[in-house]
Design a protein around this motif. Structure first.
Motif, PDB file in Angstrom:
ATOM      1  N   ALA A 128       4.008  22.290  32.136  1.00  0.00           N
ATOM      2  CA  ALA A 128       3.322  21.004  32.218  1.00  0.00           C
ATOM      3  C   ALA A 128       4.305  19.853  32.075  1.00  0.00           C
ATOM      4  N   VAL A 129       4.245  18.920  33.019  1.00  0.00           N
ATOM      5  CA  VAL A 129       4.987  17.661  32.918  1.00  0.00           C
ATOM      6  C   VAL A 129       3.932  16.578  32.690  1.00  0.00           C
ATOM      7  N   ILE A 130       3.929  16.021  31.472  1.00  0.00           N
ATOM      8  CA  ILE A 130       2.885  15.070  31.069  1.00  0.00           C
ATOM      9  C   ILE A 130       3.555  13.799  30.532  1.00  0.00           C
ATOM     10  N   PHE A 131       3.144  12.658  31.055  1.00  0.00           N
ATOM     11  CA  PHE A 131       3.689  11.373  30.612  1.00  0.00           C
ATOM     12  C   PHE A 131       2.596  10.548  29.941  1.00  0.00           C
ATOM     13  N   ASN A 132       3.024   9.655  29.031  1.00  0.00           N
ATOM     14  CA  ASN A 132       2.092   8.656  28.496  1.00  0.00           C
ATOM     15  C   ASN A 132       2.272   7.354  29.255  1.00  0.00           C
ATOM     16  N   GLU A 133       1.595   6.298  28.804  1.00  0.00           N
ATOM     17  CA  GLU A 133       1.647   5.022  29.521  1.00  0.00           C
ATOM     18  C   GLU A 133       3.033   4.384  29.494  1.00  0.00           C
ATOM     19  N   LYS A 134       3.902   4.827  28.577  1.00  0.00           N
ATOM     20  CA  LYS A 134       5.266   4.301  28.503  1.00  0.00           C
ATOM     21  C   LYS A 134       6.242   5.136  29.329  1.00  0.00           C
ATOM     22  N   THR A 194      -1.672  17.689  39.882  1.00  0.00           N
ATOM     23  CA  THR A 194      -1.140  18.326  41.084  1.00  0.00           C
ATOM     24  C   THR A 194      -0.005  19.266  40.698  1.00  0.00           C
ATOM     25  N   LEU A 195       0.254  20.228  41.544  1.00  0.00           N
ATOM     26  CA  LEU A 195       1.501  20.976  41.445  1.00  0.00           C
ATOM     27  C   LEU A 195       2.637  20.073  41.901  1.00  0.00           C
ATOM     28  N   LEU A 196       3.712  20.071  41.133  1.00  0.00           N
ATOM     29  CA  LEU A 196       4.905  19.300  41.502  1.00  0.00           C
ATOM     30  C   LEU A 196       5.890  20.147  42.294  1.00  0.00           C
ATOM     31  N   LEU A 197       5.994  21.401  41.909  1.00  0.00           N
ATOM     32  CA  LEU A 197       7.060  22.250  42.428  1.00  0.00           C
ATOM     33  C   LEU A 197       6.727  23.695  42.110  1.00  0.00           C
ATOM     34  N   ILE A 198       7.146  24.586  42.991  1.00  0.00           N
ATOM     35  CA  ILE A 198       7.069  26.023  42.727  1.00  0.00           C
ATOM     36  C   ILE A 198       8.493  26.564  42.747  1.00  0.00           C
ATOM     37  N   GLN A 199       8.858  27.296  41.718  1.00  0.00           N
ATOM     38  CA  GLN A 199      10.175  27.938  41.665  1.00  0.00           C
ATOM     39  C   GLN A 199       9.960  29.446  41.623  1.00  0.00           C
ATOM     40  N   GLU A 200      10.811  30.186  42.304  1.00  0.00           N
ATOM     41  CA  GLU A 200      10.611  31.635  42.352  1.00  0.00           C
ATOM     42  C   GLU A 200      11.927  32.373  42.405  1.00  0.00           C
ATOM     43  N   GLN A 201      11.897  33.576  41.846  1.00  0.00           N
ATOM     44  CA  GLN A 201      13.017  34.517  41.930  1.00  0.00           C
ATOM     45  C   GLN A 201      12.494  35.829  42.504  1.00  0.00           C
ATOM     46  N   ILE A 244      11.349  16.939  34.982  1.00  0.00           N
ATOM     47  CA  ILE A 244      10.914  15.630  34.489  1.00  0.00           C
ATOM     48  C   ILE A 244      11.175  14.567  35.549  1.00  0.00           C
ATOM     49  N   ASP A 245      12.343  14.639  36.164  1.00  0.00           N
ATOM     50  CA  ASP A 245      12.681  13.677  37.223  1.00  0.00           C
ATOM     51  C   ASP A 245      11.707  13.793  38.398  1.00  0.00           C
ATOM     52  N   CYS A 246      11.340  15.021  38.764  1.00  0.00           N
ATOM     53  CA  CYS A 246      10.361  15.234  39.838  1.00  0.00           C
ATOM     54  C   CYS A 246       9.030  14.571  39.482  1.00  0.00           C
ATOM     55  N   GLY A 247       8.624  14.717  38.217  1.00  0.00           N
ATOM     56  CA  GLY A 247       7.369  14.139  37.780  1.00  0.00           C
ATOM     57  C   GLY A 247       7.379  12.622  37.827  1.00  0.00           C
ATOM     58  N   LEU A 248       8.473  12.025  37.384  1.00  0.00           N
ATOM     59  CA  LEU A 248       8.596  10.559  37.415  1.00  0.00           C
ATOM     60  C   LEU A 248       8.554  10.041  38.852  1.00  0.00           C
ATOM     61  N   LYS A 249       9.285  10.702  39.726  1.00  0.00           N
ATOM     62  CA  LYS A 249       9.316  10.273  41.127  1.00  0.00           C
ATOM     63  C   LYS A 249       7.940  10.395  41.765  1.00  0.00           C
ATOM     64  N   TYR A 250       7.229  11.470  41.435  1.00  0.00           N
ATOM     65  CA  TYR A 250       5.903  11.656  42.028  1.00  0.00           C
ATOM     66  C   TYR A 250       4.930  10.596  41.526  1.00  0.00           C
TER      67      TYR A 250
END
Length: 328
Positions: A52-58, A109-116, A167-173
């Motif tokens: 989970a990538v979760i941000f507050n109002e700040k 939303t899903l931000l990204l899927i990573q797989e091995q 985290i960067d992906c979440g901020l950009k999205y």
């Protein structure tokens, strides 16, 4: 077979439109790789991780301090394994609420899927807090010590620096969404498979589906389809899985519905330089047209609806769909 494309069957065109809109479609069979693939069974053949990538109002990000001995007091995003009988979203809510941070959450939303490969897949969600309270040290347990909001300024001892990219992906999205909101579709699947927006007849027209195999990335399934359909052309083309329109998962019947279907857009791109057997550059013939199909089970189909054609071209150019990253 002829290189000339035939018209696309209306049912397949409707299926492509459903996938483009983020919906799903029942997996009724598998065309390639099934003999090399085992049915997906949590704790045995597959491991799914939710994060989970979760941000507050700040725009501070929610972090948890680990209680496990091998990473004691280190910090990480709320994350954990999907348990038997859970959907991906149920697992996310459980990890954030009961086992990590003390908050109720709702995935956006899903931000990204990573797989091995099919044996390890991580699903990274952007989510919102909807209730609960921040877990403090008095509530420390075997799952985590505490949770905190991090503004990314003070240095934290991290369990892994891989989360900085997430985290960067979440901020950009949050600031500029690069693909539509995409959440798992509640449809069951026996194996981990990749469905391609490439059309063939065998004998009923449908989108090709290939089972993921343990020795390769999940998206290698697209290569298997192209190799099966166009073995000669495969040598002169790159097979690029651009991302997922949607994914399908149910997980409620252990060992029977633990699979995942990735509905993907795949581009077949000619190599920039083509050489003959002597290593000499040769002129590419038929540029701008799809390569000839060599397997009679497959055929290219021309999309008839102009709006659908435009959507597919736009998605191909802008890659505005859910990314899938192989960690192999």
């Amino acid at each position: 077979m002829s290189q000339q494309s035939s018209n696309m069957d209306p049912e397949v065109e409707e299926q492509v439109e459903r996938l483009l809109s983020g919906q799903g479609s029942e997996v009724t069979g598998c065309d390639v790789g099934l003999e090399q693939s085992k049915p997906a069974t949590l704790r045995k053949t597959v491991t799914y991780i939710v994060c989970a990538v979760i941000f507050n109002e700040k725009e501070e990000v929610l972090m948890v301090q680990e209680a496990k001995q091998d990473c004691y007091k280190q910090w990480y995003l709320p994350a954990g394994r999907v348990e038997v009988g859970e959907s991906l979203e149920e697992a996310l809510r459980r990890e954030v609420r009961y086992e990590e941070a003390g908050f109720d959450c709702e995935p956006i939303t899903l931000l990204l899927i990573q797989e091995q490969g099919p044996q390890w897949i991580r699903f990274i969600f952007l989510a919102n807090v909807t209730g609960g309270s921040l877990k403090g040290l008095p509530a420390a347990d075997k799952e985590s010590l505490q949770a905190s909001w991090w503004d990314r300024q003070p240095v934290l001892p991290l369990r892994g620096r891989d989360i900085l990219r997430l985290i960067d992906c979440g901020l950009k999205y949050r600031r500029d969404p690069c693909h539509p909101f995409t959440l798992p579709v509640d449809l069951s699947c026996r194996h981990v498979v990749q469905r391609l927006v490439l059309v063939f007849m065998a004998p009923v027209l449908h989108l090709p589906t290939a089972a993921a195999v343990k020795t390769h990335a999940v998206t290698w399934a697209a290569n298997m389809v192209v190799q099966d359909a166009m073995p000669l052309a495969y040598r002169d083309h790159d097979v690029n899985t651009l991302g997922a329109f949607s994914l399908q998962h149910n997980g409620r019947q252990h060992g029977k519905t633990d699979g995942v279907c990735f509905n993907t857009l795949v581009a077949l791109v000619p190599d920039h330089v083509r050489r003959n057997e002597d290593g000499e550059k040769v002129e590419r013939v038929g540029a701008g047209r799809p390569p000839p199909v060599e397997n009679p089970r497959y055929v290219w189909h021309r999309v008839q609806k102009p709006t659908l054609r435009e959507k597919l071209l736009e998605k191909s150019k802008n890659t505005s769909i859910l990314p899938i990253h192989s960690l192999y």
